[in-house]
Design a protein around this motif. Structure first.
Motif: not given
Length: 339
Positions: A312-317, A319-325
């Motif tokens: 879940r932590r990897d999925d959250a990271n 998602y965060k990178l995709r949102a930042e991009k």
């Protein structure tokens, strides 16, 4: 409650819409009036201990029955037989707990005697009565309140800090140390009433105030429980039925060959076992083995939980990178349109 150091309830009645409660008469008045009558002249240590032990005995009686007084103060402690007998009274805001670990939450009591946990609006137990008991003991030694301030807010700050002027130096170190123990800010650091009465300073005075029968009844327990538990016989060897001696069992090395009926030293061939019984026995063993295999060990549960957390932590990271991009690309588009 019937105890030599508790004001006795006699009767109650209603008249013209009012409830009247008839209590035992205490001819010596309350302890606060006695303190005020001293006009600055301190009590002797023997007199203080003579009264204080009786207050502790009355408090022990109610704490053993899981009752909190919640308003212990000099005005609620009464003198009878002149000033020879001390009685605890005024149970108007007392509360009975369901068990010894339950905590009360309502903010009640007189401000000068409030405990730090009540001032902090925290749950509390019988240790809040011990703090108030320390305030009474301090008043007997100094003829004034331990915590005083110009307003309620300043008073609460003084109580929560637990800072007070030391009692007069002519009292014994054990008495002054007793006050310090009762004024411990964390409730768990304060002694209980039963621990307090075990101190050598107080134990020598107990027999002066209780006869032999009451003394045995009061100190044969620490906490009273329900009548059902009181009627239950104590666990021990006398409650167990005598066990019959059995012959030693022979170790079963192969349960499939021996069968279900090989008990003791009897050979297996004397117990004929049908194929259907052997099949049921084998099926029962295989079922137990499968159930044992399906039940995860504790370390397997921990490992599975950790893997789930990492996933879940990897999925959250991601998602965060995709949102930042996405936000970065939109920012570049806005800048390009602006120029």
């Amino acid at each position: 409650m019937k105890h030599p150091n508790i004001v006795t309830f006699i009767s109650s009645f209603q008249e013209r819409g009012l409830l009247y409660i008839v209590m035992e008469y205490c001819d010596g008045g309350d302890l606060m009036k006695k303190i005020q009558m001293q006009r600055g002249k301190l009590f002797t240590e023997d007199k203080i201990l003579f009264w204080f032990v009786q207050i502790c005995l009355g408090l022990k009686h109610i704490h053993d029955r899981k009752i909190l007084h919640r308003d212990i103060k000099a005005q609620n402690i009464f003198l009878a037989q002149g000033d020879l007998k001390v009685k605890l009274g005024d149970f108007g805001i007392a509360k009975r707990l369901n068990n010894t670990l339950e905590l009360a939450r309502s903010c009640v009591g007189t401000p000068y005697y409030l405990s730090p946990e009540i001032c902090d609006n925290k749950p509390y137990n019988n240790k809040t009565d011990m703090w108030s008991l320390g305030c009474v003991l301090y008043e007997l030694c100094t003829l004034r309140h331990p915590f005083e301030a110009c307003g309620l807010r300043q008073l609460v700050v003084c109580i929560c800090r637990g800072r007070y002027a030391p009692p007069p130096g002519h009292y014994s170190p054990r008495l002054r140390q007793l006050i310090g123990q009762l004024f411990k800010v964390p409730p768990r650091d304060r002694p209980s009433i039963n621990t307090l009465l075990k101190l050598p300073l107080l134990q020598s005075c107990i027999k002066q105030h209780l006869n032999t029968q009451v003394l045995e009844e009061e100190f044969s327990h620490t906490v009273l429980h329900s009548d059902r538990e009181n009627r239950r016989p104590p666990p021990g060897p006398q409650c167990r039925a005598p066990e019959k001696e059995r012959p030693p069992r022979e170790e079963i090395k192969d349960p499939h060959k021996v069968g279900l009926y090989n008990h003791g030293n009897i050979p297996a061939q004397q117990h004929p076992v049908s194929q259907q019984q052997q099949h049921q026995h084998q099926h029962h063993l295989h079922g137990d083995q499968q159930q044992h295999l399906l039940t995860p060990e504790p370390y397997q549960l921990v490992a599975a939980a950790r893997e789930e957390y990492l996933r879940r932590r990897d999925d959250a990271n991601r998602y965060k990178l995709r949102a930042e991009k996405q936000l970065g690309s939109r920012g570049l588009m806005v800048i390009g349109r602006w120029f």
